[in-house]
Write an enzyme that holds these catalytic residues in place. Sequence first.
Site, short mmCIF file in Angstrom:
data_model
loop_
_atom_site.label_atom_id
_atom_site.label_comp_id
_atom_site.label_asym_id
_atom_site.label_seq_id
_atom_site.Cartn_x
_atom_site.Cartn_y
_atom_site.Cartn_z
N GLU A 194 -6.61 3.12 -3.08
CA GLU A 194 -6.63 2.57 -1.73
C GLU A 194 -6.10 3.55 -0.70
O GLU A 194 -6.39 3.44 0.49
CB GLU A 194 -5.85 1.26 -1.65
CG GLU A 194 -4.35 1.41 -1.85
CD GLU A 194 -3.67 0.07 -2.05
OE1 GLU A 194 -3.09 -0.45 -1.09
OE2 GLU A 194 -3.72 -0.45 -3.18
N ASP A 201 -11.36 2.09 -0.73
CA ASP A 201 -11.49 1.00 0.22
C ASP A 201 -12.63 1.34 1.17
O ASP A 201 -12.60 2.38 1.83
CB ASP A 201 -10.18 0.83 0.99
CG ASP A 201 -10.15 -0.42 1.84
OD1 ASP A 201 -11.07 -0.58 2.66
OD2 ASP A 201 -9.21 -1.22 1.71
N ASP A 207 -0.15 -5.06 -9.63
CA ASP A 207 -0.10 -4.04 -8.58
C ASP A 207 1.34 -3.56 -8.42
O ASP A 207 2.21 -4.33 -8.02
CB ASP A 207 -0.62 -4.63 -7.27
CG ASP A 207 -0.87 -3.56 -6.21
OD1 ASP A 207 -0.51 -2.38 -6.44
OD2 ASP A 207 -1.43 -3.90 -5.15
N HIS A 244 -11.17 -1.60 -3.39
CA HIS A 244 -10.00 -2.23 -2.77
C HIS A 244 -10.46 -2.99 -1.53
O HIS A 244 -11.24 -2.46 -0.73
CB HIS A 244 -9.01 -1.13 -2.40
CG HIS A 244 -7.77 -1.60 -1.72
ND1 HIS A 244 -7.59 -1.53 -0.35
CD2 HIS A 244 -6.62 -2.11 -2.22
CE1 HIS A 244 -6.39 -1.99 -0.04
NE2 HIS A 244 -5.79 -2.36 -1.15
N HIS A 273 1.96 -1.21 -6.30
CA HIS A 273 1.94 -1.03 -4.84
C HIS A 273 2.63 0.25 -4.39
O HIS A 273 3.06 0.37 -3.24
CB HIS A 273 2.61 -2.25 -4.17
CG HIS A 273 1.98 -2.63 -2.87
ND1 HIS A 273 2.58 -2.38 -1.66
CD2 HIS A 273 0.81 -3.26 -2.58
CE1 HIS A 273 1.81 -2.83 -0.68
NE2 HIS A 273 0.73 -3.36 -1.22
N GLU A 322 -2.21 -1.26 -11.12
CA GLU A 322 -2.66 -0.58 -9.90
C GLU A 322 -1.51 0.17 -9.24
O GLU A 322 -0.38 -0.32 -9.17
CB GLU A 322 -3.23 -1.63 -8.94
CG GLU A 322 -3.71 -1.08 -7.62
CD GLU A 322 -4.38 -2.15 -6.77
OE1 GLU A 322 -4.38 -2.00 -5.54
OE2 GLU A 322 -4.91 -3.13 -7.33
#
Length: 381
Positions: free
Chosen positions: A233, A256, A181, A283, A183, A207
């Site tokens: 997400e 998500d 990730d 997610h 992020h 990700e």
Amino acid sequence: MPKLASIESFLVPPRWLFVRVETDDGAVGWGEASLEGHAEAVVGALEAVRDRVIGLEAGRIEDIWQLVHRLGFYRGGPVLLSALSGLDQALWDLKGKALGVPVSDLLGGRVRDRMRVYAWIGGDRPGDVAEAAAARLDQGFDAVKMNGTEDMEWLDSPAAIDAAVERLALVRDTGVDVGIDFHGRVHKPMARQLIKAMEPLNPLFVEEVLLSEQPAAIAQIAQQTSLPLALGERLYSRWDFRPFFETASIDIAQPDLSHAGGISEVRRIAAMAETYDVALAPHCPLGPLALAACFQVAAATPNFVIQEMSLGIHYNQADADLLTYVANPDALAVKGGMVDVLEGPGLGLEIDEARVRDAARTPHRWRNPVWRGRDGSLREW
């Protein structure tokens, strides 16, 4: 038909927002509207939702979804759609319980008997990752995810790339599959270098290689790597996902279910993704109700591939972990890297309502940390 009589919300540790709906005949459904760091805003949004839907027939889920989404004039975004997500999950839970079947049966029936899962290791600033991966193996997981980097400068030292690759190699050596990730912490000059350096280690996916407000740059990176790119997400509807599908920017969609319109909208996003040969991996670093909703969609979705679980994630607490508010925790047991399809009615979970109400007496005020670089400027968390 039963009508909606009440909608309650509960801010419970570690950072979750549960939604409870009840009909005029006493039936109850649960959902989760957790929006990390902005839960109070979602509670406020639910006030407007109450004014619109109390007294409506609870079984008309799609009509209620359209009403809440379209008739407030302003639509979309994380706050409004998180509120709608919690309500939508609760309405599906209510209907499944009324009919005595899991939600997946109402979505056309299951296409699989179990779902592959992964767990987090390493925390926000990844450390001791090999030991953490070994511990996850002992828990029954065969896949994990970790942050690829700490906070990173726009142009950072080559040593930062070397450290990220070394951590990935340490985890791969334990025998687990590893998702990485980024992020949204990494900007394009470093993202391209990190991706290239990690390619020989074959992570399961990468990700949020860049923030989702950079669709053109993500499409460019997608053309330069063979690694599967995952994102979603911070996308909240099928309209948000559309440009990423149309430009072949991502391989795995990660909506998500507590942010992207709940079961109803994520089911649509999944079907849309399938037409572009994109997989679904919802997610979910959140609570048990969000996870149960994910599993219900996953059970009935052909292009589902893997599910995130927050068991023991670094955001949780010893007395507020994934199973804390669940009265039937065996439903979420991990065996051989998978969780069996939830077969109980509705979302398939039994919530300890007394514990939820007790915990909500002291509402959480969770906030993510503020990071600054060595020059004092803000860094992405």
